[in-house]
Design a protein around this motif. Structure first.
Motif, mmCIF file in Angstrom:
data_model
loop_
_atom_site.group_PDB
_atom_site.id
_atom_site.type_symbol
_atom_site.label_atom_id
_atom_site.label_comp_id
_atom_site.label_asym_id
_atom_site.label_seq_id
_atom_site.Cartn_x
_atom_site.Cartn_y
_atom_site.Cartn_z
ATOM 1 N N HIS A 88 5.046 1.247 6.016
ATOM 2 C CA HIS A 88 5.769 1.743 4.842
ATOM 3 C C HIS A 88 6.658 0.903 4.147
ATOM 4 O O HIS A 88 7.268 0.714 3.101
ATOM 5 C CB HIS A 88 6.696 3.038 5.392
ATOM 6 N N ASP A 89 7.301 -0.152 4.968
ATOM 7 C CA ASP A 89 8.145 -1.290 4.318
ATOM 8 C C ASP A 89 7.688 -2.008 3.447
ATOM 9 O O ASP A 89 7.926 -2.302 2.368
ATOM 10 C CB ASP A 89 9.057 -1.897 5.597
ATOM 11 N N ALA A 90 6.403 -2.452 3.797
ATOM 12 C CA ALA A 90 5.696 -3.505 3.083
ATOM 13 C C ALA A 90 4.735 -2.792 1.926
ATOM 14 O O ALA A 90 4.066 -3.506 1.121
ATOM 15 C CB ALA A 90 4.639 -4.491 3.858
ATOM 16 N N LYS A 91 4.598 -1.562 2.033
ATOM 17 C CA LYS A 91 3.747 -0.708 1.227
ATOM 18 C C LYS A 91 2.308 -1.109 1.346
ATOM 19 O O LYS A 91 1.854 -1.250 0.242
ATOM 20 C CB LYS A 91 4.269 -0.513 -0.131
ATOM 21 N N THR A 98 -9.933 -5.082 5.229
ATOM 22 C CA THR A 98 -8.747 -5.756 4.311
ATOM 23 C C THR A 98 -7.503 -4.812 4.498
ATOM 24 O O THR A 98 -7.338 -3.991 5.430
ATOM 25 C CB THR A 98 -9.377 -5.557 2.944
ATOM 26 N N VAL A 99 -6.514 -5.385 3.582
ATOM 27 C CA VAL A 99 -5.359 -4.722 3.597
ATOM 28 C C VAL A 99 -4.998 -4.271 2.021
ATOM 29 O O VAL A 99 -5.391 -5.208 1.074
ATOM 30 C CB VAL A 99 -4.111 -5.661 4.019
ATOM 31 N N PHE A 100 -4.630 -3.020 1.716
ATOM 32 C CA PHE A 100 -4.532 -2.712 0.424
ATOM 33 C C PHE A 100 -2.883 -2.423 0.234
ATOM 34 O O PHE A 100 -2.077 -1.977 1.140
ATOM 35 C CB PHE A 100 -5.182 -1.279 0.140
ATOM 36 N N THR A 101 -2.353 -2.969 -1.052
ATOM 37 C CA THR A 101 -1.099 -2.693 -1.372
ATOM 38 C C THR A 101 -0.998 -1.375 -2.143
ATOM 39 O O THR A 101 -1.890 -1.244 -3.019
ATOM 40 C CB THR A 101 -0.441 -3.856 -2.118
ATOM 41 N N TYR A 102 0.126 -0.702 -1.967
ATOM 42 C CA TYR A 102 0.159 0.517 -2.829
ATOM 43 C C TYR A 102 1.663 0.700 -3.285
ATOM 44 O O TYR A 102 2.474 -0.024 -2.874
ATOM 45 C CB TYR A 102 -0.309 1.826 -1.913
ATOM 46 N N ASP A 103 1.535 1.280 -4.622
ATOM 47 C CA ASP A 103 2.729 1.748 -5.130
ATOM 48 C C ASP A 103 2.948 3.149 -4.756
ATOM 49 O O ASP A 103 4.012 3.681 -4.393
ATOM 50 C CB ASP A 103 3.006 1.627 -6.547
ATOM 51 N N VAL A 294 9.940 9.242 4.141
ATOM 52 C CA VAL A 294 9.118 8.102 3.770
ATOM 53 C C VAL A 294 9.112 7.914 2.158
ATOM 54 O O VAL A 294 8.600 9.025 1.731
ATOM 55 C CB VAL A 294 7.618 7.796 4.344
ATOM 56 N N LYS A 295 9.211 6.904 1.520
ATOM 57 C CA LYS A 295 9.402 6.835 0.053
ATOM 58 C C LYS A 295 8.005 6.521 -0.376
ATOM 59 O O LYS A 295 7.077 5.839 0.453
ATOM 60 C CB LYS A 295 10.312 5.759 -0.405
ATOM 61 N N ASP A 296 7.416 7.323 -1.287
ATOM 62 C CA ASP A 296 6.298 7.119 -2.008
ATOM 63 C C ASP A 296 4.910 7.047 -1.342
ATOM 64 O O ASP A 296 3.911 6.995 -1.537
ATOM 65 C CB ASP A 296 6.123 5.594 -2.658
#
Length: 622
Positions: A88-91, A98-103, A294-296
């Protein structure tokens, strides 16, 4: 590079609903990409698991490929992968690959069976919560019954032919109802007496189907009892062995088949996600479907625990309606967050509950006031299922559902029994197809060359009987002659009678349409030639069995058009039912459709949906 990445984890009812809503809203926004991640390349139609498990439909009937569902949504990236961790911190969402980044993140992974730690359920029982579960049960029952047909020990044989369903909610009742019908086929295929089969429905609570009214409960129970299902209430399963189960009162039922449908909890995959949990491992959400603390991060589907104020603070139910609605709420509030608008509070709106008991009977309680049972309840259930495909925009699976639920059925397992089944021999329609096609081709030839005293439609004479096309010098259409004999209505041609036309002249509204289409004699001459060619092509297509459905549909349209024009006799009205009968795949028996249609379907599917695969990699490629 997209400025907003929305990741949806889970392609069940909730995840698909959320992804569809997000995709539609942001379809013109190139800066928003939705990534839909699921461990499977398909959505499982959970409400039909029991049909696969009990042999009513084939396993692929409830697999809805995600590429087919999202092929036209260019901003949705379908990924087949398994989520391992959410930071949650690194989103970020870490998967196997793999690793997905999310907004913004939507967690919609669904639930899993809750065995309540009853001894032996995991080791010796069968759950019904996935496509794999349904197939496992299906294979187990077929193998067990086959083995029983060769078993000489009477008691062991009886245990092998006994099935127990634990849990009398929707899933349990629907499962035992399907087994009730399937035993007829199992008995026939294995040369057994159907009376040797025993079915039990076991419920720890004092009543079945707790979410409907007593009226539906009573009707469902009476129907099952009438069909030979033994119902045990207020006495749950306490222990499961390989060849028997023990109830809480000590009763032992010898059986090799225990199907557990007695509970559901949130999937155990979310246990390490750092979100507050409630009963049955469900994740706590607020009124906007945001994960608590938890944000977003938003929640949807069976993993959600949210107490609805409008419903006496009861948690949102783990049903399809709730899954879709929580998915829509989560998506709506992500949209609101991105666009800086006011968020929407979740408000469940449950239109009712429907349960099938086999393929021909069901009960339903709709809108807190409407009670249905029998044929009409099942019909409504089918209509609701079809509506689902329209809401997610899948015409392909809309058609597939109709095919496997109404046309490609076995053993009369349908509300219409076997009356709509297409599983028949269409070879016998070939003579009719060739005759019917020859008739249309011959009509086209007569009109082309003016054979047997007919007027050629390729000449300079107007044969269409419309007033505005009359020759001004004679005041009458060149092809229309006054009939002396009195026309007689009939559906067969009898010697000495003049057949009656369906319409002696075109109705006013049809005249108005035709006058727009054929305003003058030059257009009429072209139209006559065009129609002649169409008749020839239709006739040839039907003869050789090419595009047979379309060709026969065209003949129906032609007959209706001719009849409304005042150019068709009642004695030839049989053209229409014959065309309908030949639309039932007749071109696939000794016809070109046998080769052309599969090839065409494959090409069109590839063009429209792309390559359908078992695994979809990251990266939008459509």
């Amino acid at each position: 590079m997209a400025t907003k990445n929305i990741v949806v984890v889970g392609a069940g009812y909730a995840g698909v609903a959320a992804a569809k809503k997000l995709s539609k809203h942001f379809k013109k926004d190139k800066d928003v990409v939705i990534t839909l991640i699921d461990k499977h390349s398909y959505q499982t139609y959970m409400t039909e698991l029991h049909e696969v498990a009990a042999g009513r439909v084939e396993p692929d009937a409830i697999q809805y490929d995600l590429q087919r569902l999202f092929a036209r949504q260019k901003n949705v990236d379908v990924v087949t992968d398994e989520v391992l961790h959410v930071d949650h911190d690194a989103k970020t969402v870490k998967t196997v690959k793999t690793v997905f980044t999310y907004d913004y993140l939507i967690l919609a992974m669904g639930g899993e069976p809750n065995t309540f730690n009853v001894p032996g359920v995991k080791e010796n029982g069968f759950t019904l919560w996935s496509w794999e579960d349904a197939n496992t049960i299906r294979r187990h029952i077929k193998d067990t019954v086959e083995a029983a047909s060769n078993e000489h020990d009477v008691e062991k044989r009886k245990a092998m032919l006994t099935a127990v369903v634990s849990g009398a909610g929707f899933t349990g009742v629907e499962m035992v109802g399907e087994l009730m019908e399937w035993k007829e086929r199992l008995a026939k295929d294995n040369k057994l007496n159907v009376d040797e089969f025993s079915l039990y429905l076991v419920e720890a609570a004092p009543k079945i189907l707790g979410v409907v009214t007593e009226k539906e409960q009573t009707k469902a129970e009476n129907y099952m009892l009438k069909k030979g299902i033994q119902i045990i209430k207020g006495n749950g399963v306490a222990n499961v062995e390989k060849d028997s189960i023990e109830l809480t009162d000590g009763t032992v039922i010898p059986t090799h088949t225990l199907i557990w449908t007695a509970g559901v909890k949130a999937t155990s995959d979310v246990e390490g996600y750092g979100i507050e949990t409630a009963r049955a491992g469900r994740l706590v959400a607020n009124e906007f479907m945001e994960a608590k603390g938890v944000k977003d991060v938003y929640l949807a589907g069976d993993i959600v625990y949210y107490e609805e104020p409008e419903k006496d603070n009861t948690p949102v139910p783990q049903i399809v309606q709730s899954a879709e609605q929580t998915g829509h709420t989560a998506a709506a509030n992500i949209i609101a967050s991105i666009e800086g608008k006011e968020k929407t509070k979740h408000k469940g709106n449950y239109q009712g509950f429907m349960v099938s008991i086999g393929s021909r009977y069901g009960v339903a309680y709709l809108m807190d006031k409407i009670h249905l049972s029998g044929f009409i309840a099942m019909f409504v259930k089918h209509m609701v299922n079809l509506l689902y495909f329209l809401t997610i925009g899948s015409a392909f699976y809309f058609v597939q559902y109709i095919r496997h639920e109404f046309f490609f059925i076995k053993d009369e397992r349908n509300i219409f029994r076997g009356h709509l089944s297409r599983l028949g021999n269409i070879l016998w329609s070939v003579p009719l197809r060739v005759f019917y096609g020859s008739m249309w081709a011959w009509e086209g030839l007569k009109k082309t060359f003016g054979l047997f005293g007919t007027t050629s439609w390729f000449g300079d004479e107007i044969v269409l009987p419309f007033e505005w096309l009359k020759d001004p010098t004679t005041g009458a259409s060149q092809a229309v002659e006054e009939v002396v004999a009195k026309p007689v209505f009939g559906l067969s041609y009898v010697y000495g009678e003049e057949p009656m036309m369906v319409f002696s002249k075109a109705p006013g509204w049809f005249n108005w349409i035709m006058e727009i289409m054929i305003p003058n004699q030059d257009v009429a001459l072209f139209f006559q030639k065009f129609m002649t060619i169409v008749e020839l092509l239709i006739g040839l297509a039907i003869i050789v069995g090419l595009f047979t459905w379309l060709a026969n549909a065209a003949t129906i349209a032609l007959v209706i058009s001719f009849a409304l024009s005042g150019m068709f006799y009642w004695v030839n009205i049989w053209f229409i039912p014959v065309a309908f009968s030949l639309m039932n795949g007749s071109g696939r028996a000794l016809g070109l459709d046998y080769y052309v249609m599969p090839w065409l379907q494959k090409k069109l599917s590839k063009w429209w949906y792309g390559d359908v695969k078992s695994i979809y990699e990251t990266g939008i490629q459509k």
